[in-house]
Design a protein around this motif. Structure first.
Motif: not given
Length: 389
Positions: A167-173
């Motif tokens: 989820a954090l990676e998706s938000a970062r992208i």
């Protein structure tokens, strides 16, 4: 009075006799105009037919297109805060082009980061409990069921950590997509939006278009009938392969592009509406002279006729049936019509495939003064410099 009249009559008769005598002498020397007699040969200019290797070419029309094209579209929605490039300028791959308001995406990223921290803390506590229960169950201090529940809770906490990381990676992208960058290096066109405009993810309208013009494609068409004729000539040995895939380009103003291109491929299907096959050539474009959409003509090498025979176009005429004919100097020095077969022009000459043999003298100059069977006096004319093929 009568004496004067008699003398005048005598003078007139004398002048008439002198004129007749001079006229008779002039005709005796060479006929009207003082030229050659009616049976004398007429001077003509000829070229001697000979065989030589001839590189055959074909000229095709086409349009230019960019080597690489990228339509820039947003991956997330929001308000455009700034445009970060100059329209019509050069941009590099990865260079920022637009900035979309990142506030909501930054908040989502912060929330995902907090969720990951919470999941990691829960996973740590669950692991410690699972380790203790594992030791206690060995001495029967806790039930096996409690130990199993503790081990499962630890694994579940580890999985939750992995989910929070995703989820954090998706938000970062998504946060990174608020800064729209150029996918390729090249020239960028005009922008379709201005700061303050609302954009949506993967919208139909591109924000801008980037084109790599360091190379240019030239898309050409050739009739399938011409391709079959060429293939048959190659297979029969009438033509030898030129061994070169180079292409010469002629621009709209008639000038020749100074850099030769290369034929990349031929399409594998025939267009049923036009009966043509698509070809594509690539040209280096270091100075940006070639722009997408230009109308051009490309000269392609078809093959080499090892025993080609070229004669000037001025020597060829057409009979009432449309057959190509030339005048040659016969064995007795008389003009003799000859029917020939021509296939194509090469520069300012016709390529002759039959009807002539090496050594034939083809009349080029003075054709309007000769008739079939009339004697001629041939003089070989110096051939001009061969035209570019």
């Amino acid at each position: 009075m009568s004496f004067d009249r008699s003398r005048a009559a005598l003078s007139a008769a004398s002048l008439a006799a002198i004129a007749l005598t001079l006229a008779a002498c002039g005709q005796a020397k060479g006929g009207p105009g003082g030229g050659m007699g009616p049976g004398g040969p007429t001077p003509v200019g000829v070229v001697v037919a000979k065989t030589e290797p001839v590189t055959l070419t074909s000229e095709l029309t086409g349009r230019t297109s960019a080597y690489l094209v990228s339509e820039v579209r947003p991956q997330v929605g929001g308000i455009v805060k700034a445009r970060l490039f100059q329209e019509g300028g050069y941009v590099r791959a990865g260079q920022p082009l637009y900035q979309i308001d990142p506030a909501t995406f930054q908040a989502a990223y912060n929330s995902a980061a907090a969720g990951l921290a919470q999941a990691q803390a829960t996973a740590t506590a669950a692991k410690l409990k699972a380790d203790r229960y594992k030791e206690l169950v060995a001495i029967n201090a806790v039930s096996k069921q409690d130990n199993d529940d503790a081990q499962a809770a630890s694994l579940q906490a580890v999985a939750n950590v992995a989910a929070q990381k995703a989820a954090l990676e998706s938000a970062r992208i998504n946060l990174g997509w608020t800064r729209v960058v150029s996918p390729i290096s090249g020239r960028i066109g005009k922008s379709s939006v201005t700061p303050g405009a609302l954009v949506t993810a993967s919208q139909a309208t591109a924000l801008a278009t980037v084109q790599d013009l360091s190379k240019i494609y030239v898309d050409l068409t050739q009739s399938s009938a011409e391709m079959l004729k060429l293939q048959a000539a190659l297979n029969s040995g009438q033509l030898g392969r030129s061994g070169s895939a180079q292409v010469t380009l002629k621009l709209e103003d008639g000038s020749t592009y100074p850099i030769a291109g290369r034929l990349e491929f031929s399409d594998v299907t025939v267009d049923p509406t036009t009966g043509s096959v698509g070809l594509r050539a690539t040209f280096d474009n270091p100075n940006g002279v070639l722009l997408p959409g230009m109308y051009v003509r490309a000269v392609l090498g078809k093959g080499v006729a090892s025993d080609g025979m070229l004669i000037p176009q001025a020597a060829v005429s057409r009979d009432p049936k449309g057959n190509a004919t030339v005048m040659v100097v016969g064995a007795k020095g008389a003009a003799e019509p000859r029917q020939i077969v021509t296939t194509q022009t090469v520069g300012d000459k016709w390529l002759v495939t039959s009807g002539l043999k090496p050594g034939d003298q083809v009349i080029v100059e003075g054709l309007q003064k000769v008739r079939p069977g009339a004697p001629v006096k041939p003089a070989v004319i110096t051939a001009p410099a061969p035209a570019a093929q």
